[in-house]
Structure formats: C-alpha cells, structure tokens
Design a protein around this motif. Sequence first.
Motif, PDB file in Angstrom:
ATOM      1  N   GLY A 239       0.817  -1.203   0.000  1.00 49.31           N
ATOM      2  CA  GLY A 239       0.000   0.000   0.000  1.00 49.31           C
ATOM      3  C   GLY A 239       0.861   1.268   0.000  1.00 49.31           C
ATOM      4  N   ALA A 240       1.948   1.203   0.784  1.00 55.95           N
ATOM      5  CA  ALA A 240       2.837   2.365   0.848  1.00 55.95           C
ATOM      6  C   ALA A 240       3.496   2.616  -0.501  1.00 55.95           C
ATOM      7  CB  ALA A 240       3.890   2.157   1.937  1.00 55.95           C
ATOM      8  N   ARG A 241       3.927   1.512  -1.161  1.00 58.29           N
ATOM      9  CA  ARG A 241       4.530   1.675  -2.485  1.00 58.29           C
ATOM     10  C   ARG A 241       3.524   2.262  -3.486  1.00 58.29           C
ATOM     11  NH1 ARG A 241       7.154  -3.235  -1.178  1.00 58.29           N
ATOM     12  NH2 ARG A 241       5.510  -4.407  -2.245  1.00 58.29           N
ATOM     13  N   ALA A 242       2.270   1.765  -3.429  1.00 58.07           N
ATOM     14  CA  ALA A 242       1.238   2.286  -4.341  1.00 58.07           C
ATOM     15  C   ALA A 242       0.955   3.763  -4.067  1.00 58.07           C
ATOM     16  CB  ALA A 242      -0.037   1.453  -4.187  1.00 58.07           C
ATOM     17  N   ALA A 243       0.896   4.106  -2.781  1.00 54.66           N
ATOM     18  CA  ALA A 243       0.634   5.507  -2.428  1.00 54.66           C
ATOM     19  C   ALA A 243       1.788   6.395  -2.872  1.00 54.66           C
ATOM     20  CB  ALA A 243       0.413   5.621  -0.920  1.00 54.66           C
ATOM     21  N   GLY A 244       3.019   5.885  -2.718  1.00 56.29           N
ATOM     22  CA  GLY A 244       4.181   6.670  -3.171  1.00 56.29           C
ATOM     23  C   GLY A 244       4.138   6.925  -4.659  1.00 56.29           C
ATOM     24  N   GLY A 245       3.755   5.880  -5.404  1.00 53.43           N
ATOM     25  CA  GLY A 245       3.642   6.042  -6.857  1.00 53.43           C
ATOM     26  C   GLY A 245       2.572   7.054  -7.219  1.00 53.43           C
ATOM     27  N   ALA A 246       1.450   7.038  -6.507  1.00 55.45           N
ATOM     28  CA  ALA A 246       0.370   7.983  -6.781  1.00 55.45           C
ATOM     29  C   ALA A 246       0.809   9.413  -6.487  1.00 55.45           C
ATOM     30  CB  ALA A 246      -0.855   7.611  -5.935  1.00 55.45           C
ATOM     31  N   VAL A 247       1.568   9.583  -5.394  1.00 53.47           N
ATOM     32  CA  VAL A 247       2.056  10.933  -5.056  1.00 53.47           C
ATOM     33  C   VAL A 247       2.994  11.444  -6.137  1.00 53.47           C
ATOM     34  CG1 VAL A 247       3.526  12.210  -3.448  1.00 53.47           C
ATOM     35  CG2 VAL A 247       1.736  10.685  -2.568  1.00 53.47           C
ATOM     36  N   THR A 248       3.868  10.587  -6.608  1.00 57.65           N
ATOM     37  CA  THR A 248       4.804  10.989  -7.672  1.00 57.65           C
ATOM     38  C   THR A 248       4.048  11.405  -8.924  1.00 57.65           C
ATOM     39  OG1 THR A 248       6.492   9.508  -6.780  1.00 57.65           O
ATOM     40  CG2 THR A 248       6.734  10.224  -9.074  1.00 57.65           C
ATOM     41  N   GLY A 249       3.022  10.643  -9.310  1.00 55.74           N
ATOM     42  CA  GLY A 249       2.228  10.968 -10.490  1.00 55.74           C
ATOM     43  C   GLY A 249       1.487  12.279 -10.312  1.00 55.74           C
ATOM     44  N   ALA A 250       0.925  12.494  -9.109  1.00 52.03           N
ATOM     45  CA  ALA A 250       0.188  13.727  -8.848  1.00 52.03           C
ATOM     46  C   ALA A 250       1.115  14.931  -8.893  1.00 52.03           C
ATOM     47  CB  ALA A 250      -0.501  13.647  -7.477  1.00 52.03           C
ATOM     48  N   GLU A 251       2.341  14.757  -8.333  1.00 51.92           N
ATOM     49  CA  GLU A 251       3.308  15.861  -8.384  1.00 51.92           C
ATOM     50  C   GLU A 251       3.671  16.190  -9.828  1.00 51.92           C
ATOM     51  OE1 GLU A 251       6.458  14.379  -5.975  1.00 51.92           O
ATOM     52  OE2 GLU A 251       5.602  15.147  -4.079  1.00 51.92           O
ATOM     53  N   ARG A 252       3.848  15.164 -10.641  1.00 50.94           N
ATOM     54  CA  ARG A 252       4.195  15.383 -12.040  1.00 50.94           C
ATOM     55  C   ARG A 252       3.061  16.113 -12.763  1.00 50.94           C
ATOM     56  NH1 ARG A 252       5.888  10.753 -12.841  1.00 50.94           N
ATOM     57  NH2 ARG A 252       3.915   9.815 -13.558  1.00 50.94           N
ATOM     58  N   GLU A 253       1.842  15.685 -12.500  1.00 49.72           N
ATOM     59  CA  GLU A 253       0.689  16.346 -13.132  1.00 49.72           C
ATOM     60  C   GLU A 253       0.574  17.796 -12.670  1.00 49.72           C
ATOM     61  OE1 GLU A 253      -2.666  13.978 -12.169  1.00 49.72           O
ATOM     62  OE2 GLU A 253      -2.116  12.291 -13.509  1.00 49.72           O
ATOM     63  N   ALA A 254       0.879  18.004 -11.369  1.00 50.99           N
ATOM     64  CA  ALA A 254       0.794  19.385 -10.844  1.00 50.99           C
ATOM     65  C   ALA A 254       1.838  20.284 -11.500  1.00 50.99           C
ATOM     66  CB  ALA A 254       0.980  19.365  -9.326  1.00 50.99           C
ATOM     67  N   ARG A 255       3.035  19.765 -11.669  1.00 49.95           N
ATOM     68  CA  ARG A 255       4.068  20.576 -12.320  1.00 49.95           C
ATOM     69  C   ARG A 255       3.680  20.883 -13.766  1.00 49.95           C
ATOM     70  NH1 ARG A 255       7.464  17.097  -9.372  1.00 49.95           N
ATOM     71  NH2 ARG A 255       7.762  15.793 -11.225  1.00 49.95           N
ATOM     72  N   THR A 256       3.151  19.905 -14.464  1.00 51.82           N
ATOM     73  CA  THR A 256       2.729  20.105 -15.867  1.00 51.82           C
ATOM     74  C   THR A 256       1.643  21.175 -15.949  1.00 51.82           C
ATOM     75  OG1 THR A 256       3.306  17.822 -16.411  1.00 51.82           O
ATOM     76  CG2 THR A 256       1.770  18.957 -17.887  1.00 51.82           C
ATOM     77  N   ALA A 257       0.693  21.088 -15.050  1.00 54.01           N
ATOM     78  CA  ALA A 257      -0.412  22.061 -15.037  1.00 54.01           C
ATOM     79  C   ALA A 257       0.107  23.466 -14.743  1.00 54.01           C
ATOM     80  CB  ALA A 257      -1.459  21.646 -13.996  1.00 54.01           C
ATOM     81  N   ALA A 258       1.076  23.563 -13.833  1.00 57.90           N
ATOM     82  CA  ALA A 258       1.626  24.877 -13.491  1.00 57.90           C
ATOM     83  C   ALA A 258       2.344  25.486 -14.691  1.00 57.90           C
ATOM     84  CB  ALA A 258       2.566  24.746 -12.296  1.00 57.90           C
ATOM     85  N   ARG A 259       3.098  24.672 -15.414  1.00 57.76           N
ATOM     86  CA  ARG A 259       3.780  25.203 -16.603  1.00 57.76           C
ATOM     87  C   ARG A 259       2.767  25.661 -17.645  1.00 57.76           C
ATOM     88  NH1 ARG A 259       7.333  20.855 -15.477  1.00 57.76           N
ATOM     89  NH2 ARG A 259       6.244  19.551 -17.017  1.00 57.76           N
ATOM     90  N   ARG A 260       1.686  24.944 -17.803  1.00 63.87           N
ATOM     91  CA  ARG A 260       0.660  25.332 -18.771  1.00 63.87           C
ATOM     92  C   ARG A 260       0.029  26.679 -18.396  1.00 63.87           C
ATOM     93  NH1 ARG A 260      -4.827  21.936 -20.103  1.00 63.87           N
ATOM     94  NH2 ARG A 260      -5.539  23.287 -21.844  1.00 63.87           N
ATOM     95  N   VAL A 261      -0.208  26.818 -17.121  1.00 61.39           N
ATOM     96  CA  VAL A 261      -0.770  28.094 -16.642  1.00 61.39           C
ATOM     97  C   VAL A 261       0.187  29.228 -16.944  1.00 61.39           C
ATOM     98  CG1 VAL A 261      -1.386  29.422 -14.582  1.00 61.39           C
ATOM     99  CG2 VAL A 261      -2.244  27.068 -14.869  1.00 61.39           C
ATOM    100  N   ASP A 262       1.452  28.985 -16.711  1.00 66.43           N
ATOM    101  CA  ASP A 262       2.441  30.034 -16.977  1.00 66.43           C
ATOM    102  C   ASP A 262       2.453  30.403 -18.462  1.00 66.43           C
ATOM    103  OD1 ASP A 262       3.106  30.114 -14.317  1.00 66.43           O
ATOM    104  OD2 ASP A 262       4.834  28.786 -14.520  1.00 66.43           O
ATOM    105  N   ARG A 263       2.357  29.421 -19.343  1.00 67.35           N
ATOM    106  CA  ARG A 263       2.395  29.708 -20.788  1.00 67.35           C
ATOM    107  C   ARG A 263       1.166  30.514 -21.195  1.00 67.35           C
ATOM    108  NH1 ARG A 263       4.160  24.343 -21.100  1.00 67.35           N
ATOM    109  NH2 ARG A 263       2.054  23.680 -21.713  1.00 67.35           N
ATOM    110  N   LEU A 264       0.034  30.112 -20.685  1.00 64.88           N
ATOM    111  CA  LEU A 264      -1.185  30.819 -21.049  1.00 64.88           C
ATOM    112  C   LEU A 264      -1.163  32.253 -20.524  1.00 64.88           C
ATOM    113  CD1 LEU A 264      -3.866  28.017 -20.436  1.00 64.88           C
ATOM    114  CD2 LEU A 264      -3.057  28.917 -22.630  1.00 64.88           C
TER     115      LEU A 264
END
Length: 311
Positions: free
Chosen positions: A281-306
């Motif tokens: 469960g901890a490994r799965a949660a860690g993977g989910a956090v990493t994915g969410a962080e990546r998505e958050a960074r991508t979204a932030a860059r998109r906001v900056d471009r717009l």
Amino acid sequence: MRRKSGKGAEAGNSGEASVESVLDELYATPPPEFVARREERAAAARTAGRKEDARLIHAARRPTLAAWAANLLARSEPEESRRFLELGRELREAHRSLDPAGLRELSAQRRRIVTALSRQTARLAEEAGHRLSQAALREVEATLRAVLADPDAAERWSGGRLAVSLTPPSEFPSDTAPAAPAKPEPAGTTAPARSRAKDELADRRRKRREELAGAEREAKEADERLRDTRTRRKEAEELLRRTREEHDRARDEVSAAEERLRAAREDLDRTGRELKEAQEGARAAGGAVTGAEREARTAARRVDRLASRGR
C-alpha cells in the motif's frame, strides 16, 4: 511326587515340561483365580492336540486358602524351606533317639519355629492380596507340623502343589503332649557305659539345640529382611508418586508453552501478512504521489504559458 504328562515316551520331555510348568503356575495362583486359569490352560492344551495333558490340567484341584499359602511359603522362600525340611529329618531322628527331657525341649523349640514360619506365611499371603483368617492360620501351622513329623507330608509340601492342608500323624508327639516315660536300662549296664551314653545324648541334644537356635535366628533375620524390604518398597512407591506428579506438571508446562508458541507463530504469520500488505500500500501511495506531483508541475507550466500569451 509330580505327575507326568500323558504324551507318551515318544513325545520326549517337551510335553511333560509343559504340563509341569502349567501345574506349577496353577498352584502359584491365588484360589479365587484358580478355576478360570485352569480351564484356560486346559483349553489351550486341547487346542494344541494334547488331550492327556488337558485331562491332567483339568483334574488339578483348587487349593484351599491355607494350602495355597503353604505352597506360597515353599515357593517364595526356597532356602528357608530347605532348612525346614532338614530340620524335620533331624527332629524325626531325634524323636527316635532322645530321652523325655530332650523331647520336651525339642517340642518347645519346634513350636517356636512353626509359629515364626506361620507368621511369615501370613505376611506373604497378605502381600499377595489375601489375608489369612485365624482358622486358615491354624491349618498352615498344622501343615508345617505335619512336614516336620511325616516324610511323605514333607515331600508333598516341597512340591508346592498342596490342594488341602496337611495333618500331623497321631503317633508323632504333639507340641503339648507329655513325653513317653523313659525305658528302663538293660540289666547289667555298667556305670561307664551309662556315662558314655549320657555324654553322647547330651552332645546330640546340644547339637540339636544349636541347630534349632540357628533356624530360629534365621527366621527372625528373614522377618527383619521382610520388614526392611517393605520399608524400601514403600519409599520407592512414594518416590515414584512424587516423580510422576513432577513429570505430569512438567508435561502440562510443556503443553502450555507449546500452545503459547503456536499462538505466537500464528501472530507472527498474521502480522507478516499485514506488514506485506502495508508495504504494498505504501509503495502504491508513493507512486500515486509521484504521479500527482508530475501532473501538478505540468499544469503549473501550462498556466504560466497561457498567462504569458495574454500579456
């Protein structure tokens, strides 16, 4: 005398030995168990095809309690029995040769020995689980007196297969009967001859007294050995009881420890499974956090471009 097997001469000694051993076993068996064991042994002989042996076994008479106890003494104390039989031979000779005073003395000593052996017989019977009544004890005493008085009775008793108690012969002086009057000396007996005869008589009497005293002493020592043996047996039984209790306690403790160990192993297996599930469960949660962080960074860059395009 012991009876022989009915197998015939061509059967050799094996059949006779078989019958003799069975009869020995039967007459060592307490009377309440005698008939059942006799029928069992007779049936076994018939099944084996030994019909004559079966007949001899079936013909064995159930002993009275007093006769069984007398057999028990003969079988259980072979050395004392041998000395008692020798004493009987010596007493019968003494009754043929000693004067009235000697006979009275021997009768008193004989009575003490018979009483001591009778008590020993009663103890042996009680140890075997059968208490002798006063009547049975009197029959044992009568049997022992008969053994001392009668060579045929001595031979029967030594075989250890009495079915009934024995009776002393009437011609043998009893323990309480007065001795017969002394015979007059032959005419012409000289004083030296009378003196030598008296000396020889006194010497024989002294030897008999010593032998009887030795027999009484041995009977007393056997009594003491029996008491010591009973004490040691009681101590051994008490030690066995305590050791058995300690063993039972240790076994219970081992069983409880094994139960605790089994429960601990089950807990270990359960927590191991839970740990594995938690790790997954901890490994799965860690993977989910990493994915969410990546998505958050991508979204932030998109906001900056717009935002840059709108200026």
